[in-house]
Design a protein around this motif. Sequence first.
Motif, short mmCIF file in Angstrom:
data_model
loop_
_atom_site.label_atom_id
_atom_site.label_comp_id
_atom_site.label_asym_id
_atom_site.label_seq_id
_atom_site.Cartn_x
_atom_site.Cartn_y
_atom_site.Cartn_z
N GLU A 74 -7.93 1.38 -7.74
CA GLU A 74 -7.27 1.33 -9.05
C GLU A 74 -6.99 2.73 -9.58
O GLU A 74 -5.92 3.00 -10.15
CB GLU A 74 -8.15 0.56 -10.03
CG GLU A 74 -7.51 0.37 -11.41
CD GLU A 74 -8.40 -0.43 -12.33
OE1 GLU A 74 -8.03 -0.56 -13.52
OE2 GLU A 74 -9.46 -0.92 -11.88
N ASN A 115 1.46 6.01 -4.24
CA ASN A 115 0.89 4.68 -4.07
C ASN A 115 1.36 4.09 -2.74
O ASN A 115 2.55 4.14 -2.42
CB ASN A 115 1.30 3.77 -5.23
CG ASN A 115 0.53 2.45 -5.19
OD1 ASN A 115 -0.47 2.34 -4.49
ND2 ASN A 115 1.03 1.47 -5.94
N ARG A 156 -4.02 4.19 -7.72
CA ARG A 156 -2.74 3.66 -8.18
C ARG A 156 -2.33 4.24 -9.54
O ARG A 156 -1.14 4.36 -9.84
CB ARG A 156 -2.82 2.13 -8.27
CG ARG A 156 -2.92 1.43 -6.93
CD ARG A 156 -2.70 -0.06 -7.09
NE ARG A 156 -3.71 -0.67 -7.95
CZ ARG A 156 -4.84 -1.19 -7.51
NH1 ARG A 156 -5.12 -1.18 -6.21
NH2 ARG A 156 -5.71 -1.74 -8.35
N ASP A 157 -3.31 4.59 -10.35
CA ASP A 157 -3.01 5.09 -11.69
C ASP A 157 -2.70 6.59 -11.72
O ASP A 157 -2.11 7.06 -12.69
CB ASP A 157 -4.17 4.79 -12.65
CG ASP A 157 -4.33 3.30 -12.89
OD1 ASP A 157 -3.37 2.56 -12.63
OD2 ASP A 157 -5.43 2.88 -13.31
#
Length: 204
Positions: free
Chosen positions: A145, A155, A148-149
């Motif tokens: 997570e 990504n 991805r951020d």
Amino acid sequence: MDKTSKDSLPDMPVESERDQISQNIEAILKFYTREDQKISHSQRVLERISLFIGQPVFVGAILLFVALWTISNIVLHQLGLTAFDPPPFFWLQGIVGLGALLIMTVVLTKQNRLAKLEEQRAHLDLKVTLLTEQKAAKLIDLLEELRRDLPNVKNRHDPEAVALQQSMSPDLVLAALDEGGNSEERLKQSTETQEDMSSSQQTP
């Protein structure tokens, strides 16, 4: 903030780690103390006997007893006296057989208690292993997570990370161990299904 407080800050994680280690050791000692208190008086007596049986001196005592018994009867027969157990030493065979039965019972009694204790420890190990696996899966999920951020990290789809994000089901593992190949196929299919679901959730 003064110098004294600054110097004490690096020691806080060390002290916390020591406290956690002490708590773990104390919990283990309490577990063994509780198990020791459950032992009955007769069980303690049998286990003391089993400790003596397991020593080399016990083997020497048995051999000495058999030798004295045999020699005494042979000497009495040679002197023309009535032997209390003439050859083939039926009384000696009975005593040895009874002793073997009692020894086997004493040893099995101790082994049964140790086997029960070992089963409890195995259950605890299994619980800790499953908890560790769940924590590792959660950490991987958080790292994915975070990846991805982050705007500066590209990504991309990582099937291995997706598979490791899923906590293994204990029921499926036990089924695979019990049933063999067929359960392994179902386990693989279930894992692939979980990966597909995760991939579809991540796809915008």
